[in-house]
Design an enzyme around this catalytic site. Structure first.
Site, mmCIF file in Angstrom:
data_model
loop_
_atom_site.group_PDB
_atom_site.id
_atom_site.type_symbol
_atom_site.label_atom_id
_atom_site.label_comp_id
_atom_site.label_asym_id
_atom_site.label_seq_id
_atom_site.Cartn_x
_atom_site.Cartn_y
_atom_site.Cartn_z
ATOM 1 N N ASP A 107 33.844 41.443 30.666
ATOM 2 C CA ASP A 107 32.751 40.699 30.040
ATOM 3 C C ASP A 107 31.882 41.648 29.213
ATOM 4 O O ASP A 107 32.383 42.292 28.296
ATOM 5 C CB ASP A 107 31.978 39.963 31.143
ATOM 6 C CG ASP A 107 30.936 38.996 30.626
ATOM 7 O OD1 ASP A 107 31.311 37.857 30.284
ATOM 8 O OD2 ASP A 107 29.757 39.370 30.577
ATOM 9 N N HIS A 272 36.717 33.384 35.557
ATOM 10 C CA HIS A 272 36.191 34.462 34.733
ATOM 11 C C HIS A 272 36.046 35.755 35.526
ATOM 12 O O HIS A 272 36.276 36.844 34.995
ATOM 13 C CB HIS A 272 34.832 34.040 34.160
ATOM 14 C CG HIS A 272 34.146 35.086 33.349
ATOM 15 N ND1 HIS A 272 34.680 35.591 32.181
ATOM 16 C CD2 HIS A 272 32.965 35.733 33.533
ATOM 17 C CE1 HIS A 272 33.856 36.500 31.668
ATOM 18 N NE2 HIS A 272 32.813 36.606 32.476
#
Length: 292
Positions: A107, A272
């Site tokens: 991320d 994620h």
């Protein structure tokens, strides 16, 4: 509340004027640096880091502005640029005697890792990026109602003041939203770790917003300049990510290939937070990467 990775030693490492990072270190062997994402701290790597420490020196910092690292006021436009944050990481590795190292990021940390690979190719030997697109490509593919998945990107891109005020007024609800919505396996982030993430984010709203604001301003400028100059990632690159392309109308492997000629791109069957949901797959992929 969990704030440390068992078996790791902790150091406060100066990396720039008036900025020091909180860094966890363990193991021996060739070095691997692991960079966390949002809305997390270095704890997101706890399983992968412990695994890799069996045969690598593993260096796991909190990024500037996050966790227990320093959070300088964003007095300059580049205070939270990925270029400056990447320089922090190179300095932190050097403080432990490593001028060359493998680098993995998730991320936000992946964006820092991407920039480190472009700016410091002599230092980064291997690069892994988890569940992200390069900044310039990310903004290009968001459009129409499908861009709602990235509403926070647009909120934190606004001028200083309103985003910080809105998020601070409901910080726990704001950051918990992403922990809840972006995972397929809620058990992967147990209550003590979740509490540590929320506590860390609650105390870092201005710096987190500044990090995101940089990705809507100066980071784009840096990516555009590199694209115009034909810059490429010269080291072996592995990308692990969810299959977002079908929903948003892009081919992730093609976007990454434009930056990384030596690319191993894989989709993962996880949410994620893949390093927490499927640490075995991530650790195995990183070991394969450093053998390339």
């Amino acid at each position: 509340m969990t704030r440390t990775i068992p078996g790791f030693d902790y150091h406060r490492v100066p990396v720039a004027d008036e900025v020091a990072l909180n860094v966890a270190v363990a193991g021996s062997g060739s070095p691997i640096v692991l960079l966390h994402g949002f809305p997390q701290t270095h704890l997101m790597w706890r399983h992968v880091a412990a695994d890799l420490a069996a045969d690598h020196t593993v260096i796991v910092p909190d990024l500037r502005g996050y966790g227990d690292s320093d959070k300088p006021a964003a007095a300059r436009t580049d205070t939270y640029s990925k270029r400056r944050m990447a320089a922090d990481i190179v300095a932190a590795a050097a403080a432990f005697g490593h001028d060359r190292f493998a680098l993995a990021g998730h991320d936000r940390g992946a964006l820092v890792a991407f920039r480190a690979g472009l700016d410091h190719p002599d230092a980064v030997t291997h690069l892994a990026c988890l569940d992200v697109l390069p900044t310039l490509d990310m903004w290009d593919v968001l459009h129409g109602v499908t861009a709602a998945v990235g509403f926070h990107l647009y909120l934190m891109a606004q001028p200083p003041g309103l985003p910080e005020q809105l998020i601070s007024a409901g910080a726990d609800a704001f950051f918990a939203f992403f922990l809840d919505q972006w995972t397929k396996d809620p058990a992967a982030i147990p209550p003590p770790v979740r509490a540590a993430y929320l506590d860390a984010c609650r105390g870092a709203v201005p710096s987190i917003v500044a990090d995101y604001r940089a990705s809507a301003t100066i980071d784009i400028d840096h990516d555009r300049a590199d694209r115009a100059a034909g810059a490429r990632l010269t080291m072996p690159v592995t990308v692990l990510q969810q299959d977002w392309g079908a929903a948003l109308g892009y081919e992730a492997a093609a976007l990454w290939s434009a930056w990384a000629p030596d690319l191993d791109h894989r989709t993962v069957d996880a949410g994620h937070f893949v390093a927490e949901e499927d640490p075995e797959t991530v650790a195995a992929a990183l070991r394969e990467l450093v053998r390339r």
